[in-house]
Design an enzyme around this catalytic site. Structure first.
Site, PDB file in Angstrom:
ATOM      1  N   ASN A 161      52.295  34.270  32.665  1.00 45.17           N
ATOM      2  CA  ASN A 161      51.872  35.361  33.564  1.00 45.17           C
ATOM      3  C   ASN A 161      52.853  35.395  34.716  1.00 45.17           C
ATOM      4  OD1 ASN A 161      49.616  35.945  32.148  1.00 45.17           O
ATOM      5  ND2 ASN A 161      48.166  35.344  33.746  1.00 45.17           N
ATOM      6  N   GLY A 162      53.176  36.584  35.189  1.00 46.27           N
ATOM      7  CA  GLY A 162      54.072  36.690  36.339  1.00 46.27           C
ATOM      8  C   GLY A 162      55.350  37.404  35.955  1.00 46.27           C
ATOM      9  N   GLU A 177      41.525  57.792  35.891  1.00 44.83           N
ATOM     10  CA  GLU A 177      41.524  56.538  35.134  1.00 44.83           C
ATOM     11  C   GLU A 177      40.944  56.710  33.734  1.00 44.83           C
ATOM     12  OE1 GLU A 177      39.297  54.285  38.171  1.00 44.83           O
ATOM     13  OE2 GLU A 177      40.705  52.667  37.843  1.00 44.83           O
ATOM     14  N   ARG A 185      41.952  41.616  31.547  1.00 40.93           N
ATOM     15  CA  ARG A 185      43.189  41.505  32.326  1.00 40.93           C
ATOM     16  C   ARG A 185      44.371  42.198  31.659  1.00 40.93           C
ATOM     17  NH1 ARG A 185      42.840  36.698  35.944  1.00 40.93           N
ATOM     18  NH2 ARG A 185      45.082  36.802  36.038  1.00 40.93           N
ATOM     19  N   LYS A 245      42.003  45.458  34.272  1.00 35.36           N
ATOM     20  CA  LYS A 245      40.979  45.254  35.293  1.00 35.36           C
ATOM     21  C   LYS A 245      41.536  44.482  36.485  1.00 35.36           C
ATOM     22  CE  LYS A 245      36.625  45.347  36.617  1.00 35.36           C
ATOM     23  NZ  LYS A 245      36.419  46.614  37.324  1.00 35.36           N
ATOM     24  N   TRP A 259      49.306  42.552  29.488  1.00 35.42           N
ATOM     25  CA  TRP A 259      49.481  43.883  30.085  1.00 35.42           C
ATOM     26  C   TRP A 259      50.979  43.995  30.352  1.00 35.42           C
ATOM     27  CZ3 TRP A 259      50.999  45.845  34.980  1.00 35.42           C
ATOM     28  CH2 TRP A 259      50.663  47.175  35.207  1.00 35.42           C
ATOM     29  N   LYS A 265      38.479  58.065  39.622  1.00 30.58           N
ATOM     30  CA  LYS A 265      37.640  57.821  38.434  1.00 30.58           C
ATOM     31  C   LYS A 265      38.065  58.749  37.298  1.00 30.58           C
ATOM     32  CE  LYS A 265      36.631  55.052  40.055  1.00 30.58           C
ATOM     33  NZ  LYS A 265      36.648  53.618  40.038  1.00 30.58           N
ATOM     34  N   HIS A 267      47.631  74.255  54.252  1.00 33.89           N
ATOM     35  CA  HIS A 267      48.995  73.892  54.687  1.00 33.89           C
ATOM     36  C   HIS A 267      49.921  73.620  53.499  1.00 33.89           C
ATOM     37  CE1 HIS A 267      47.633  73.924  58.765  1.00 33.89           C
ATOM     38  NE2 HIS A 267      46.681  73.043  58.498  1.00 33.89           N
ATOM     39  N   CYS A 277      47.663  39.926  32.855  1.00 34.80           N
ATOM     40  CA  CYS A 277      47.555  39.211  31.601  1.00 34.80           C
ATOM     41  C   CYS A 277      46.592  38.029  31.734  1.00 34.80           C
ATOM     42  CB  CYS A 277      48.886  38.691  31.097  1.00 34.80           C
ATOM     43  SG  CYS A 277      50.233  39.869  31.213  1.00 34.80           S
ATOM     44  N   GLU A 324      38.147  58.636  45.780  1.00 37.90           N
ATOM     45  CA  GLU A 324      37.597  57.702  44.798  1.00 37.90           C
ATOM     46  C   GLU A 324      37.129  58.459  43.547  1.00 37.90           C
ATOM     47  OE1 GLU A 324      37.712  54.802  44.052  1.00 37.90           O
ATOM     48  OE2 GLU A 324      35.982  54.366  42.819  1.00 37.90           O
TER      49      GLU A 324
HETATM   50  C1  G6P Z   1      43.184  47.580  39.101  1.00 28.35           C
HETATM   51  C2  G6P Z   1      41.912  48.168  38.520  1.00 28.35           C
HETATM   52  C3  G6P Z   1      41.233  49.057  39.558  1.00 28.35           C
HETATM   53  C4  G6P Z   1      40.993  48.258  40.837  1.00 28.35           C
HETATM   54  C5  G6P Z   1      42.287  47.663  41.380  1.00 28.35           C
HETATM   55  C6  G6P Z   1      42.028  46.682  42.513  1.00 28.35           C
HETATM   56  O1  G6P Z   1      44.140  48.564  39.248  1.00 28.35           O
HETATM   57  O2  G6P Z   1      42.185  48.909  37.352  1.00 28.35           O
HETATM   58  O3  G6P Z   1      39.997  49.514  39.040  1.00 28.35           O
HETATM   59  O4  G6P Z   1      40.398  49.081  41.795  1.00 28.35           O
HETATM   60  O5  G6P Z   1      42.945  46.922  40.355  1.00 28.35           O
HETATM   61  O6  G6P Z   1      41.332  45.598  41.993  1.00 28.35           O
HETATM   62  P1  G6P Z   1      40.526  44.543  42.851  1.00 28.35           P
HETATM   63  O7  G6P Z   1      40.023  43.562  41.827  1.00 28.35           O
HETATM   64  O8  G6P Z   1      41.485  43.924  43.808  1.00 28.35           O
HETATM   65  O9  G6P Z   1      39.431  45.276  43.524  1.00 28.35           O
END
Ligand code: G6P
Length: 610
Positions: A100-101, A490, A27, A605, A74, A487, A506, A2, A483
């Site tokens: 926040n928290g 997400e 956020r 984010k 969030w 993507k 396996h 947030c 990775e």
């Molecule tokens: C969130 C984002 C991801 C990111 C992760 C770690 O989950 O949606 O895209 O990889 O946090 O974030 P950081 O800022 O620590 O790389």
């Protein structure tokens, strides 16, 4: 999680708040809200969904007031709806707070208040703070907040206002970042969970530490601790340039950021690699050479995309510098028995520098005496301030929730750092020169991937009809596949399972059918033949196969239904062209699927809750 924003000053506070929240929306965007005080009453605006819905509800012209607090959420406790949006007010609408928290004992506190007849409006843990401050209020807002802070357990950053105090804000923090910016004359105060919100302003900034409380009045700021003792805070001059929030003609920030990569990789490389000497230098890295050359154990920790960079780091540090390395998911690391000695280095990787899980892992490591280094994108972030040393990515702001350019900059910095450590050991100058030269060619190779984006789009059209995928790779192509799968998950909301190709036989092979395509990453020579065998096994069972392979590789064309050809580089660096191609693939699939590409559902984010 947030975003928190508060304003007290001589400009329109609501306008300032909305602008600030725009900078914090990355956020969380489940809901947003603003509270202010007008003619002795609290006014509160809330809307579920993105900030734009809140903006539509507010007529700024009628609200030329000098104080406001805002929040973009969030969801953690309680659904993502308007009722649960911040700011939260007490029952009698005297106090408004943004938080926040997570309040760990909110259930007990809430039940206690309810037993005394207090009515709650939301399902959140945060509302309990507003109700408690109201209960504790005896004409002094600071005292009421202080008392409340002693009653609540858990992490918090809060900003509080009271209808009887139209020129006063109280802000406090515990385990959750909060910064206060102000001009030289203290005409304006901005409070935010993230200095990103100070963009475009030259401000003096203080960062509140655990259990510090800021009392802000017109032209005045004091900070106290829980014992009500004054804390002398040093401020930093933040010369924050206007962050560039333009899509530069691209349809989405994500696409712009994918295309930014040739440049951002160069920025991470330039000034650090001295090619002709086979040397690497990092600005302001103050670990002693003695310590650096004695490191015999590295623990790399991170979350999400940054965790995938940690897996690559493990291979780099072990292969280039011969240092035993483990990659740890941050949310798991803090619960482990960390084997830390005086020769251990703990590295945290984070784009935002705010991820709570990564912070918690770092704290656990520091408590055991580890030396810590952060590799982060955002300067002045919580993680960069917490670690002993930092290396910055210099990738510029990453706006899309799905991380792309920060990832390739992380890989660049990690590769450089591996050479840096290796040169302090037994890597020869000649060898280092070759490694650096190969890395220098990567931006050009990525440009070539970007040039075939329309071909990748064509493949995306073919594969977007499937709901479930296997992403396979071996050696360094396995974290590449992880990775790439992330993507797709997400931004396309599709099921993508990443596996080391050799493990398919396996168990997971049982899932293979013509309805489950395999996306194969084949650009590691060391495991290429083995990869072909695994793909044959999948093909024999009917899986459609799309391969990302190095130009002129033999055999793959006969196995895969489709091949996207990539530039040749070394096994260590093949992750660059492969992951950029995979980012484009995920982007085009998401476009076909019409998802919210820059702000995918349920995500944020920067995740500042554990
Ligand atoms: C969130 C984002 C991801 C990111 C992760 C770690 O989950 O949606 O895209 O990889 O946090 O974030 P950081 O800022 O620590 O790389």
């Amino acid at each position: 999680m947030c975003g928190i924003f508060g304003y007290l000053g001589n400009k329109n506070s609501i306008k300032a708040c909305l602008n600030g929240l725009k900078l914090l929306e990355y956020r969380g965007y489940d809901s947003a809200g603003i509270a202010t005080i007008k003619n002795g009453s609290l006014i509160n605006f809330k809307a579920s969904g993105k900030l734009i819905s809140l903006e539509k509800k507010i007529n700024i012209k009628n609200l030329n007031l000098d104080l406001a607090i805002g929040h973009t959420r969030w969801a953690t406790h309680g659904a993502a709806n308007e009722k649960n949006a911040h700011p939260h007010l007490d029952e009698m609408k005297n106090v408004a707070i943004v938080h926040n928290g997570i309040i760990e004992n909110y259930d007990i506190l809430k039940k206690d208040l309810q037993s005394k007849g207090v009515k709650f409006r939301s399902e959140t843990d945060s509302e309990v703070i507003a109700q408690l401050i109201f209960k504790n209020y005896k004409k002094n807002l600071l005292d009421a907040t202080l008392k409340t802070l002693k009653e609540v357990k858990g992490s918090l950053a809060i900003v509080v206002i009271h209808k009887n105090h139209p020129h006063e804000i109280v802000a406090a923090t515990r385990e959750s970042p909060l910064a206060i910016g102000f001009d030289d004359k203290k005409n304006e105060f901005i409070i935010s969970s993230d200095p990103n919100a100070f963009s475009g302003r030259n401000l003096n900034v203080i960062f509140l530490k655990n259990n510090e409380i800021a009392h802000i009045k017109k032209n005045d700021l004091i900070v106290i601790n829980l014992r009500k003792q004054k804390v002398h805070k040093k401020f930093e001059k933040l010369n924050s340039k206007n962050l560039i929030f333009s899509k530069k003609g691209f349809e989405h920030f994500l696409l712009k950021e994918i295309f930014d990569q040739p440049l951002t990789i160069q920025k991470a490389y330039l000034g650090r690699a001295i090619e002709d000497k086979g040397q690497v230098e990092f600005e302001h890295l103050n670990f002693t050479k003695k310590f650096l050359s004695k490191i015999d154990n590295i623990i790399v920790t991170a979350c999400g995309t940054s965790y995938h960079a940690s897996l690559i780091a493990k291979a780099y540090f072990e292969d280039q510098a011969n240092i035993r390395t483990s990659a740890e998911i941050a949310s798991e690391m803090r619960f482990k028995n960390l084997l830390i000695t005086k020769n251990t280095l703990v590295i945290a990787i984070s784009q935002s520098g705010e991820t709570a899980d990564t912070m918690a892992a770092l704290k656990a490591a520091k408590a055991k005496g580890a030396k810590t280094l952060s590799i982060v994108n955002v300067q002045n972030s919580t993680i960069s301030r917490f670690t002993d040393e930092s290396i910055f990515l210099k990738a510029g702001p990453e706006r899309s929730v799905c991380s792309t350019k920060a990832f390739s900059s992380q890989i660049t910095v990690l590769y450089l750092f591996a050479i840096y450590l290796a040169r302090l050991r037994d890597m020869k100058k000649r060898e280092a020169i070759l490694f650096l030269k190969e890395l220098k060619k990567i931006p050009l190779k990525i440009r070539k991937v970007l040039k075939i984006s329309s071909l990748i789009n064509e493949q995306a059209k073919k594969y977007a009809k499937f709901d479930s995928f296997f992403f396979l790779g071996r050696n360094l192509m396995y974290p590449t596949a992880m990775e790439a799968a992330l993507k797709l998950k997400e931004i396309s909301y599709l099921n993508a399972n990443a596996y080391p190709a050799g493990e398919m036989k396996h168990g997971p092979l049982a899932l293979i059918s013509n309805k489950l395509p395999v996306i194969a990453f084949c650009s590691n020579e060391k495991t290429y033949d083995k990869m072909l065998s695994s793909l044959m096994e999948a093909k024999a069972r009917g899986a459609p196969i799309l391969a990302f392979a190095t130009k002129n590789s033999y055999g793959i064309e006969d196995i895969a239904d489709d091949v996207i050809w990539l530039e040749k580089t070394t096994d260590e660096l093949a992750i660059f062209p492969s992951s950029v191609a995979a980012q484009l693939f995920a982007y085009y699939v998401a476009k076909i699927r019409k998802t919210d590409i820059d702000q995918p559902r349920n995500l944020a984010k920067s995740v500042t809750v554990e």
